[in-house]
Design an enzyme around this catalytic site. Structure first.
Site, PDB file in Angstrom:
ATOM      1  N   HIS A  89       1.032  -1.274  -0.053  1.00 39.02           N
ATOM      2  CA  HIS A  89       0.235   0.043   0.062  1.00 39.02           C
ATOM      3  C   HIS A  89       0.834   1.102  -0.009  1.00 39.02           C
ATOM      4  O   HIS A  89       2.091   1.071   0.686  1.00 39.02           O
ATOM      5  CB  HIS A  89      -0.857   0.206   1.191  1.00 39.02           C
ATOM      6  CG  HIS A  89      -0.207  -0.027   2.421  1.00 39.02           C
ATOM      7  ND1 HIS A  89       0.415   1.141   3.187  1.00 39.02           N
ATOM      8  CD2 HIS A  89       0.346  -1.287   3.269  1.00 39.02           C
ATOM      9  CE1 HIS A  89       0.752   0.645   4.226  1.00 39.02           C
ATOM     10  NE2 HIS A  89       0.813  -0.656   4.348  1.00 39.02           N
ATOM     11  N   ASP A  90       0.268   2.235  -0.791  1.00 41.65           N
ATOM     12  CA  ASP A  90       0.914   3.548  -0.956  1.00 41.65           C
ATOM     13  C   ASP A  90       2.452   3.752  -1.345  1.00 41.65           C
ATOM     14  O   ASP A  90       3.143   4.632  -1.174  1.00 41.65           O
ATOM     15  CB  ASP A  90       0.880   4.237   0.623  1.00 41.65           C
ATOM     16  CG  ASP A  90      -0.366   4.177   1.330  1.00 41.65           C
ATOM     17  OD1 ASP A  90      -1.469   4.772   0.931  1.00 41.65           O
ATOM     18  OD2 ASP A  90      -0.849   3.221   2.219  1.00 41.65           O
TER      19      ASP A  90
ATOM     20  N   GLY B 170       5.200  -0.918   2.665  1.00 39.92           N
ATOM     21  CA  GLY B 170       4.342   0.296   2.601  1.00 39.92           C
ATOM     22  C   GLY B 170       5.231   1.650   2.370  1.00 39.92           C
ATOM     23  O   GLY B 170       6.111   1.650   3.050  1.00 39.92           O
TER      24      GLY B 170
END
Length: 262
Positions: free
Chosen positions: A120-121, A138
């Site tokens: 994520h991200d 992340g």
């Protein structure tokens, strides 16, 4: 639309008429896919995922899955993929989280080999090569023209600068400045990516000045603040085609989130 009869495509998904979808693939309702993109067999494309044109997904990958983050509560975060990327088998790309910008992104012309995880991200630039089994935690930022060697692991919140390179099984716990090669467990600097720079058209003067900046950071016993001053001096005297690269290195040092590999 060349969609295999065994594929399941939600009626709300937005696929260009030229998109190909292979056998047993599943595409969710919030997915958008651009022209001439090829989705191989046994793919899952979920979440709020937007994929551009002329991409090739070789199959058995999960794209747009929920973040592997306990703070995630089902918010409609995104995964955005650009154009002309190749993604090989068994890769996993997660959407973003609201604790960051809510987006995971990958730009254009990237070559992503098998078993790569993009958490994520994360934000991946253009023209990268990410070899087999690389794992990005992340909030990782990967610059343009980066090469990550097979089975490299990247800690969360790490930044890897443009044209940097890691060796096989490199463990990144700190940022890697632009143009620098890193190797080891944990990573240590191993010179600059001079061969890659030659292939990309960097002039001999530019490469020479990048080497001088590298020495200021890693070989002269300077603090980071002193190294930035030395790079400023180099940029003042450098030929015009070298100046932007030296400025880029200094800006990266200014913005380093977890220090740099030493």
């Amino acid at each position: 639309m060349p969609i295999h009869a065994s594929a399941i495509v939600d009626p709300k998904a937005e696929l260009d008429s030229t998109v190909e979808v292979g056998p047993f693939s599943i595409i969710g309702p919030h997915v958008k896919i651009g022209a001439r993109t090829k989705i191989g067999p046994h793919m899952v494309i979920a979440g709020h995922t937007t994929i551009g044109q002329d991409n090739v997904f070789h199959g058995s990958a999960t794209i747009g899955g929920d973040p592997q983050d306990k703070k995630y509560k089902g918010e409609p975060t995104e995964l955005i993929i650009g154009d002309r990327n190749t993604v090989r088998e068994y890769c996993t790309f997660n959407t973003g989280t609201v604790q960051d910008g809510g987006k995971t992104t990958m730009a254009n012309d990237n070559w992503i080999m098998a078993y790569v995880h993009v958490a994520h991200d994360c934000h991946i630039g253009s023209n990268t090569i990410i070899a087999n089994s690389v794992q990005l935690a992340g909030h990782v930022i990967i610059g343009d023209w980066v090469i990550l060697g097979g089975m490299s692991g990247v800690h969360q919140f790490i930044r890897v600068g443009d044209h940097a390179m890691t060796a096989f099984q490199t463990k990144l716990m700190q940022d890697v400045p632009p143009f620098v090669m890193a190797a080891g467990y944990p990573a240590a600097p191993a010179g600059i990516n001079s061969e890659g720079l030659k292939r990309r058209g960097f002039s001999p003067d530019a490469i020479l000045n990048i080497k001088r900046a590298y020495k200021a950071i890693y070989r002269q016993g300077l603090s980071i603040a002193e190294a930035k001053e030395a790079i400023d001096s180099l940029a003042t005297a450098a030929p015009d085609d070298a100046k932007p690269h030296l400025v880029h290195m200094k800006v990266f040092l200014d913005e380093a989130t977890r220090g740099i590999i030493r």
